[in-house]
Structure formats: structure tokens, C-alpha cells
Write an enzyme that holds these catalytic residues in place. Sequence first.
Site, PDB file in Angstrom:
ATOM      1  N   LYS A  36     -11.329   5.919 -26.688  1.00 47.96           N
ATOM      2  CA  LYS A  36     -11.815   5.689 -25.422  1.00 47.96           C
ATOM      3  C   LYS A  36     -10.719   4.882 -24.786  1.00 47.96           C
ATOM      4  O   LYS A  36     -10.479   4.739 -23.700  1.00 47.96           O
ATOM      5  CB  LYS A  36     -13.134   4.958 -25.480  1.00 47.96           C
ATOM      6  CG  LYS A  36     -12.990   3.483 -25.972  1.00 47.96           C
ATOM      7  CD  LYS A  36     -14.425   2.894 -26.219  1.00 47.96           C
ATOM      8  CE  LYS A  36     -14.389   1.735 -26.810  1.00 47.96           C
ATOM      9  NZ  LYS A  36     -15.769   1.382 -27.294  1.00 47.96           N
ATOM     10  N   ARG A 130     -25.463  -5.993 -27.915  1.00 44.43           N
ATOM     11  CA  ARG A 130     -25.371  -4.899 -26.894  1.00 44.43           C
ATOM     12  C   ARG A 130     -26.377  -3.700 -27.343  1.00 44.43           C
ATOM     13  O   ARG A 130     -27.522  -4.084 -27.170  1.00 44.43           O
ATOM     14  CB  ARG A 130     -23.748  -4.406 -27.295  1.00 44.43           C
ATOM     15  CG  ARG A 130     -23.381  -3.878 -25.819  1.00 44.43           C
ATOM     16  CD  ARG A 130     -21.878  -3.178 -25.967  1.00 44.43           C
ATOM     17  NE  ARG A 130     -21.687  -2.166 -26.677  1.00 44.43           N
ATOM     18  CZ  ARG A 130     -20.374  -1.639 -27.079  1.00 44.43           C
ATOM     19  NH1 ARG A 130     -19.431  -2.056 -26.483  1.00 44.43           N
ATOM     20  NH2 ARG A 130     -20.329  -0.686 -27.631  1.00 44.43           N
TER      21      ARG A 130
HETATM   22  C1  LIG Z   1     -15.471   1.226 -28.894  1.00 42.33           C
HETATM   23  C2  LIG Z   1     -16.541   1.482 -29.651  1.00 42.33           C
HETATM   24  C3  LIG Z   1     -16.071   1.506 -30.985  1.00 42.33           C
HETATM   25  C4  LIG Z   1     -14.514   1.508 -31.375  1.00 42.33           C
HETATM   26  O1  LIG Z   1     -14.367   0.338 -31.537  1.00 42.33           O
HETATM   27  P1  LIG Z   1     -12.719  -0.216 -31.885  1.00 42.33           P
HETATM   28  O2  LIG Z   1     -13.027  -1.824 -31.847  1.00 42.33           O
HETATM   29  O3  LIG Z   1     -11.969   0.200 -31.023  1.00 42.33           O
HETATM   30  O4  LIG Z   1     -12.663  -0.018 -33.218  1.00 42.33           O
HETATM   31  C5  LIG Z   1     -17.057   2.045 -32.049  1.00 42.33           C
HETATM   32  N1  LIG Z   1     -18.462   2.004 -31.497  1.00 42.33           N
HETATM   33  C6  LIG Z   1     -18.566   1.900 -30.581  1.00 42.33           C
HETATM   34  C7  LIG Z   1     -20.275   2.097 -30.086  1.00 42.33           C
HETATM   35  C8  LIG Z   1     -17.841   1.617 -29.545  1.00 42.33           C
HETATM   36  O5  LIG Z   1     -18.285   1.392 -28.296  1.00 42.33           O
END
Ligand SMILES: *Cc1c(COP(=O)(O)O)cnc(C)c1O
Length: 351
Positions: A36, A130
Site C-alpha cells: 500500500k 483500529r
Molecule cells: C498497513 C498494514 C499492514 C502493514 O503495516 P507495515 O507497518 O507497513 O508493515 C499490515 N496489516 C494491516 C491491516 C495494514 O493496514
Amino acid sequence: MITPGIEISLEKIAHNAKRLKELYASKGIDVIGVTKVVCGDTKIANALIKSGINILADSRIANIKKMVDAGMQAQFLLLRTIYSQAKDVVSYAGISLNSELSVIKELSKYAVKQDTTHKIILMVELGDLREGIMPSDLEKTVNEVIGLKGIELAGIGTNLACFGGIKPDDKKMGYLSSIAQNIEDKFKLKLEFVSGGNSANYDWFMSTNDVGKVNNLRLGESIFSGCETLERKPIPGLFTNAFTLIAEVMESKIKPSLPYGDVYQDAFGNTPKFLDHGLIRRAILGVGLQDVLVSGLTPMLDIDILGASSDHIIIDAKQTDLSVGNTVEFKLNYGALLSAMTSPYINKKYN
Ligand SMILES: *Cc1c(COP(=O)(O)O)cnc(C)c1O
């Protein structure tokens, strides 16, 4: 290079992904690559696949669609499932993270229509606040989910250190394991994924003697930045400079350090305050807040960022002699990388 630009080392990203995959595999944990922050960039996603990562995850169905349409050979997981997008979710992502029964019912509807099976991972709330189902409500949800046509309960997961900054530790991971065990025993099923978290799980992983039933992590930032994310400490053996922002000097002059005239609001509604350091070497770079989160940039030269407007960064060049047309390089934190990769004005150069 066309400026402003971002230089992306696919080799360094691939190296980081490979090392992290090997590291986590040493205690039986598989790594999902999260794209992302790079907006599902297909060249970068390919580098992850070449490093042995076979599931790619993104928060946006548009990014997953882009990767699927590019013919990438991977499974795709959607990190954030939105009710009104259920049809596309089933069409483009084989797996999704979920925490609302109404959304899962909608996914079921389209899975049946499309004559397919959509895998879901139920997210469990462990305190970061969250997404996630409260643990006390989980059994009830599982009971409903396993009765839905076209839906396979593929696992449970949790996400910490994103909103509340809560540390994934042995206590949280042990609790997730016990929840997974309980679901498997009670419903007589095997969960393919017990997904313990993200890049913030590094310290827990390194220090724990027992990962329990946790067999999966979803990693974005640590692959791209080479850091864990509780304190942004570099991870040994990884590159922390896979991305470099390059900006061009468009004006360079000796000017006062203190604005003169009556002080009112700046472009963003703030009333700026400056200290008088006499005359300084002021340079303007042709990149601004419409391109990148300037507060997340660290210059690689000994210069100071004085501020930024939509299209300009103003710097104190200190002892550095910068001329018009010279370029200046910056390291990017997560927010800066996210914004730079999202901006259509930043030229992307891969090497
Ligand atoms: C963005 C995200 C991740 C990855 O997080 P990083 O800190 O970039 O490793 C994993 N799980 C969810 C649900 C996310 O939204």
C-alpha cells in the site's frame, strides 16, 4: 532525471524482502508483502514476488486490480474491506481481512454469484483500537461465518501499533494464539492463517521463545525502509535507503534569514516565526507539499529545511554552495514515502 523524482532501488527492496522472509521463516512465520505505501506499484510488487513472497496485500482494491490486470503471479489479500466494494473484492482479491458480519455476508453474496470461494481472515481487537472484533464476540461471528456459502474462514489476525501505538508482545501474541486454538477446537476446523501483525512485530519475534500458533505477518514498512516500526530502529542486514527523493535547486541567493514587513498568515494559515541569523545562503527547491510530506524528509547534505509551500521547499544551504540546476537528495520516512508514491508529480526512476 526529471525532477522532482524518487529513485527506487528494486535490488535493495528485493534484498530486504528476501532477508525478512528467511528471518521470519526461521521460526515458522510466513511473510505477506504489503504494497500500500507504494500504491501497488507493479515493478516493486514484482521484486517482492522474485524474493519468494507469494501473497501480496494492499488496502485498496484499485491497487490490487492494477496488479491483477498486470498479470502478476501471486495471491492477493485486501487489508481493508468496504461494504460497497464487495463485488470487486471477490473479483480481484482471493482473501480479505474483515471485522463486520454485514460485509462478509455481502462478500458471500458475490462469491455465490461468481461461483467462487472467497477466503476471509477475521480481525480480532487486541487493544490498538483500529479494526477488529472484540474477543468476547468472536465465537458468535465465527459461528455465523462458517454457515455462509462461498466464504471460507481462512484465519484470524490482529493489527497493533497502527492507531493506538500498542506494542505487540508475548502477552498479546499468546492471547491471539489461545483464541486461535479455541476456535479450532470449538468448531473443529484448521485455521490456515494466524496473522499476528505488521512490521511492529519485529521486536516480539526476535525476543520470543515461542511464537505459538502465529504463522503469518503482513509486512510493508520493514521491507521498504529496513526498519522496525515501534522505534524505527534499523534491522541488521537490511538496506534503509531503497528510496531517495531528488529535488532541483531553482533559486539560490544570499538573503536575510528574517522576513521583513508586517507579519500576517502564511499560505497555510499559520503565522510564522523566524529567528534572525543575519544573511544566509537561501535556496529554493522545486518540490513542495503537493508532492511530498515535507516534514518526513531528511536531507542527505548538511542543510536545513526552513519550510515549504505547495510547490517549494526553502532551505538554508549553510556551508554548501548550491547552484541553480544542482540536485539535492533526501531520505523519506513512511509518511513522506506514502505521499511521494501517491503524487502524480513525482517522477519514478527504478534501478
Ligand atoms: C498497513 C498494514 C499492514 C502493514 O503495516 P507495515 O507497518 O507497513 O508493515 C499490515 N496489516 C494491516 C491491516 C495494514 O493496514
